[in-house]
Design a protein around this motif. Structure first.
Motif, PDB file in Angstrom:
ATOM      1  N   PHE A 160      28.438  49.170  35.171  1.00 20.81           N
ATOM      2  CA  PHE A 160      29.725  48.840  34.550  1.00 20.81           C
ATOM      3  C   PHE A 160      29.780  49.247  33.080  1.00 20.81           C
ATOM      4  CE2 PHE A 160      28.891  45.782  37.958  1.00 20.81           C
ATOM      5  CZ  PHE A 160      30.020  45.951  38.744  1.00 20.81           C
ATOM      6  N   SER A 161      28.764  50.017  32.646  1.00 21.71           N
ATOM      7  CA  SER A 161      28.697  50.375  31.225  1.00 21.71           C
ATOM      8  C   SER A 161      29.787  51.354  30.822  1.00 21.71           C
ATOM      9  CB  SER A 161      27.328  50.997  30.914  1.00 21.71           C
ATOM     10  OG  SER A 161      27.113  52.178  31.682  1.00 21.71           O
ATOM     11  N   ARG A 162      30.379  52.071  31.813  1.00 22.60           N
ATOM     12  CA  ARG A 162      31.394  53.073  31.505  1.00 22.60           C
ATOM     13  C   ARG A 162      32.807  52.508  31.553  1.00 22.60           C
ATOM     14  NH1 ARG A 162      29.969  58.399  34.930  1.00 22.60           N
ATOM     15  NH2 ARG A 162      31.598  59.177  33.530  1.00 22.60           N
ATOM     16  N   CYS A 163      32.923  51.198  31.825  1.00 23.82           N
ATOM     17  CA  CYS A 163      34.249  50.586  31.959  1.00 23.82           C
ATOM     18  C   CYS A 163      34.900  50.287  30.617  1.00 23.82           C
ATOM     19  CB  CYS A 163      34.160  49.288  32.777  1.00 23.82           C
ATOM     20  SG  CYS A 163      33.672  49.556  34.501  1.00 23.82           S
ATOM     21  N   GLY A 164      34.109  50.261  29.548  1.00 24.42           N
ATOM     22  CA  GLY A 164      34.678  49.951  28.239  1.00 24.42           C
ATOM     23  C   GLY A 164      34.694  48.475  27.909  1.00 24.42           C
ATOM     24  N   GLY A 165      33.988  47.643  28.664  1.00 26.23           N
ATOM     25  CA  GLY A 165      33.945  46.204  28.403  1.00 26.23           C
ATOM     26  C   GLY A 165      34.211  45.398  29.659  1.00 26.23           C
ATOM     27  N   ASP A 166      33.895  44.086  29.597  1.00 25.55           N
ATOM     28  CA  ASP A 166      34.043  43.221  30.770  1.00 25.55           C
ATOM     29  C   ASP A 166      35.504  43.075  31.195  1.00 25.55           C
ATOM     30  OD1 ASP A 166      31.353  42.938  30.703  1.00 25.55           O
ATOM     31  OD2 ASP A 166      31.325  40.895  29.896  1.00 25.55           O
ATOM     32  N   VAL A 167      36.431  43.076  30.229  1.00 31.95           N
ATOM     33  CA  VAL A 167      37.851  42.924  30.586  1.00 31.95           C
ATOM     34  C   VAL A 167      38.296  44.066  31.486  1.00 31.95           C
ATOM     35  CG1 VAL A 167      40.193  42.909  29.653  1.00 31.95           C
ATOM     36  CG2 VAL A 167      38.399  41.610  28.512  1.00 31.95           C
ATOM     37  N   TYR A 168      37.917  45.292  31.119  1.00 37.94           N
ATOM     38  CA  TYR A 168      38.311  46.445  31.916  1.00 37.94           C
ATOM     39  C   TYR A 168      37.534  46.502  33.228  1.00 37.94           C
ATOM     40  CZ  TYR A 168      40.164  47.582  27.366  1.00 37.94           C
ATOM     41  OH  TYR A 168      40.835  47.523  26.179  1.00 37.94           O
ATOM     42  N   ALA A 169      36.259  46.048  33.197  1.00 36.92           N
ATOM     43  CA  ALA A 169      35.474  46.022  34.431  1.00 36.92           C
ATOM     44  C   ALA A 169      36.132  45.107  35.459  1.00 36.92           C
ATOM     45  CB  ALA A 169      34.046  45.561  34.136  1.00 36.92           C
ATOM     46  N   ARG A 170      36.608  43.939  35.020  1.00 37.64           N
ATOM     47  CA  ARG A 170      37.282  43.026  35.961  1.00 37.64           C
ATOM     48  C   ARG A 170      38.547  43.676  36.529  1.00 37.64           C
ATOM     49  NH1 ARG A 170      36.281  39.543  31.528  1.00 37.64           N
ATOM     50  NH2 ARG A 170      34.456  38.212  31.856  1.00 37.64           N
ATOM     51  N   GLY A 171      39.300  44.384  35.673  1.00 40.67           N
ATOM     52  CA  GLY A 171      40.510  45.032  36.155  1.00 40.67           C
ATOM     53  C   GLY A 171      40.212  46.113  37.187  1.00 40.67           C
ATOM     54  N   HIS A 172      39.130  46.900  36.958  1.00 40.21           N
ATOM     55  CA  HIS A 172      38.769  47.940  37.922  1.00 40.21           C
ATOM     56  C   HIS A 172      38.274  47.323  39.231  1.00 40.21           C
ATOM     57  CE1 HIS A 172      39.589  50.785  34.914  1.00 40.21           C
ATOM     58  NE2 HIS A 172      38.446  50.711  34.239  1.00 40.21           N
ATOM     59  N   ILE A 173      37.478  46.256  39.136  1.00 42.44           N
ATOM     60  CA  ILE A 173      36.990  45.597  40.349  1.00 42.44           C
ATOM     61  C   ILE A 173      38.171  45.075  41.164  1.00 42.44           C
ATOM     62  CG2 ILE A 173      35.704  43.585  41.204  1.00 42.44           C
ATOM     63  CD1 ILE A 173      33.818  43.945  38.796  1.00 42.44           C
ATOM     64  N   ARG A 174      39.129  44.471  40.492  1.00 41.72           N
ATOM     65  CA  ARG A 174      40.298  43.934  41.194  1.00 41.72           C
ATOM     66  C   ARG A 174      41.092  45.049  41.891  1.00 41.72           C
ATOM     67  NH1 ARG A 174      41.970  41.505  37.272  1.00 41.72           N
ATOM     68  NH2 ARG A 174      41.191  39.408  37.680  1.00 41.72           N
ATOM     69  N   ALA A 175      41.271  46.197  41.191  1.00 40.01           N
ATOM     70  CA  ALA A 175      42.031  47.300  41.770  1.00 40.01           C
ATOM     71  C   ALA A 175      41.302  47.924  42.958  1.00 40.01           C
ATOM     72  CB  ALA A 175      42.298  48.362  40.697  1.00 40.01           C
ATOM     73  N   LEU A 176      39.980  48.126  42.825  1.00 39.25           N
ATOM     74  CA  LEU A 176      39.207  48.730  43.919  1.00 39.25           C
ATOM     75  C   LEU A 176      39.150  47.806  45.133  1.00 39.25           C
ATOM     76  CD1 LEU A 176      36.253  50.288  41.888  1.00 39.25           C
ATOM     77  CD2 LEU A 176      38.237  51.455  42.822  1.00 39.25           C
ATOM     78  N   ALA A 177      39.014  46.483  44.880  1.00 41.88           N
ATOM     79  CA  ALA A 177      38.945  45.537  45.992  1.00 41.88           C
ATOM     80  C   ALA A 177      40.243  45.541  46.793  1.00 41.88           C
ATOM     81  CB  ALA A 177      38.634  44.138  45.466  1.00 41.88           C
ATOM     82  N   ARG A 178      41.360  45.564  46.114  1.00 35.42           N
ATOM     83  CA  ARG A 178      42.647  45.570  46.817  1.00 35.42           C
ATOM     84  C   ARG A 178      42.856  46.861  47.597  1.00 35.42           C
ATOM     85  NH1 ARG A 178      46.192  43.051  41.799  1.00 35.42           N
ATOM     86  NH2 ARG A 178      45.549  40.871  42.090  1.00 35.42           N
ATOM     87  N   ALA A 179      42.321  47.979  47.060  1.00 34.18           N
ATOM     88  CA  ALA A 179      42.483  49.257  47.745  1.00 34.18           C
ATOM     89  C   ALA A 179      41.727  49.300  49.069  1.00 34.18           C
ATOM     90  CB  ALA A 179      42.018  50.402  46.843  1.00 34.18           C
ATOM     91  N   VAL A 180      40.637  48.519  49.191  1.00 36.04           N
ATOM     92  CA  VAL A 180      39.841  48.517  50.434  1.00 36.04           C
ATOM     93  C   VAL A 180      40.024  47.208  51.190  1.00 36.04           C
ATOM     94  CG1 VAL A 180      38.150  50.120  49.488  1.00 36.04           C
ATOM     95  CG2 VAL A 180      37.806  47.661  49.188  1.00 36.04           C
ATOM     96  N   SER A 181      41.132  46.480  50.905  1.00 36.46           N
ATOM     97  CA  SER A 181      41.480  45.235  51.606  1.00 36.46           C
ATOM     98  C   SER A 181      40.387  44.174  51.465  1.00 36.46           C
ATOM     99  CB  SER A 181      41.738  45.523  53.098  1.00 36.46           C
ATOM    100  OG  SER A 181      42.780  46.462  53.249  1.00 36.46           O
TER     101      SER A 181
END
Length: 268
Positions: free
Chosen positions: A51-72
């Motif tokens: 998660f070092s390339r996400c730019g911080g924990d706030v952005y990491a949470r946003g990416h995790i949320r988006a990826l999770a929804r994309a794969v149901s």
């Protein structure tokens, strides 16, 4: 699909759970990247728990949320697991000390030479008028029958302040709109209250801008047809579209996806 009831010892990592769900859904990394607008290298890194390339924990949470929804996949347990593995959500800290060195210092105010020249011209013209008036009064003066030889000439007429109309200046926003090309879409993003991740693509999916915008920095993006915009920490940015400010972009810590075309800003 949910992993919230898995035993703690058998629970896969956040990245492994996302990868397993993606494969189970029959999706490729490219397809997930297109759906979420998260870059392919970043999707691959998250699936490897990097998660070092996400730019911080706030952005990491946003990416995790988006990826999770994309794969149901239910993003809630994954966010909780991420917080548990990374020390939980930190208490909010004042932004000013963190970015003290990055504040943009205002330039010293320059003297308004135009106003000074106008004032000088007005003073010279007034002095010349007063001189001509007094000289004319002296040359035409003479003895007046039945009058006072020491009588003073009548003062020059003056205009009442209420009759002087102030100059009309155009509204700043109207001037900004008039100065922009009407056949293009122009977006200006400013990280006003904190840093934000910004990604922009044109109507054909070509990447126009992608990167982290630090507090106080601005980016201007233009295109002839359409701009698809992704903003991380949307509540911290100030957004102008075609010269007009978008009042409500989003909340702090959220990821917003917006689309704009030429004309009045209407979020897609």
């Amino acid at each position: 699909m949910s992993i919230g009831n898995s035993p703690e010892a058998d629970r896969p990592s956040v990245g492994a759970a996302l990868q397993k769900a993606r494969i189970g859904a029959g999706l490729t990394v490219e397809e997930v990247s297109t759906t979420t607008r998260v870059r392919i290298p970043l999707v691959q890194a998250i699936e490897q728990d990097d998660f070092s390339r996400c730019g911080g924990d706030v952005y990491a949470r946003g990416h995790i949320r988006a990826l999770a929804r994309a794969v149901s996949l239910d993003p809630g347990p994954l966010i909780d697991q991420f917080d548990a593995e990374h020390g939980g959500r930190p208490a909010p800290t004042p932004a000013a000390p963190l970015y003290e060195a990055e504040r943009i210092r205002s330039e010293p105010r320059r003297p308004n030479w135009t106003a000074a020249m106008v004032a000088a011209i007005v003073a010279v013209v007034g002095f010349m008028g007063f001189t001509l008036f007094t000289d004319g009064g002296k040359s035409d003066s003479g003895p007046i029958a039945g009058g006072d030889a020491n009588a003073k000439p009548a003062p020059a007429p003056t205009r009442h302040p209420s009759t002087i109309k102030p100059p009309v200046t155009p509204d700043p926003s109207d001037s900004a709109v008039a100065g922009l090309p009407k056949d293009k879409v122009t977006i200006k993003v400013t990280a006003r209250d904190g840093q934000s991740w910004v990604s922009a693509k044109d109507a054909n999916g070509k990447l126009l801008e992608d990167g982290l915008l630090k507090k106080g920095e601005s980016k201007t993006i233009t295109d002839k047809e359409r701009i698809d915009l992704v903003l991380g920490n949307a509540g911290a940015v100030q957004l102008y579209v075609n010269g007009k400010e978008v009042k409500k972009v989003g909340d702090k810590g959220t990821v917003e996806r917006l689309s704009y075309t030429p004309g009045d800003p209407q979020a897609g």
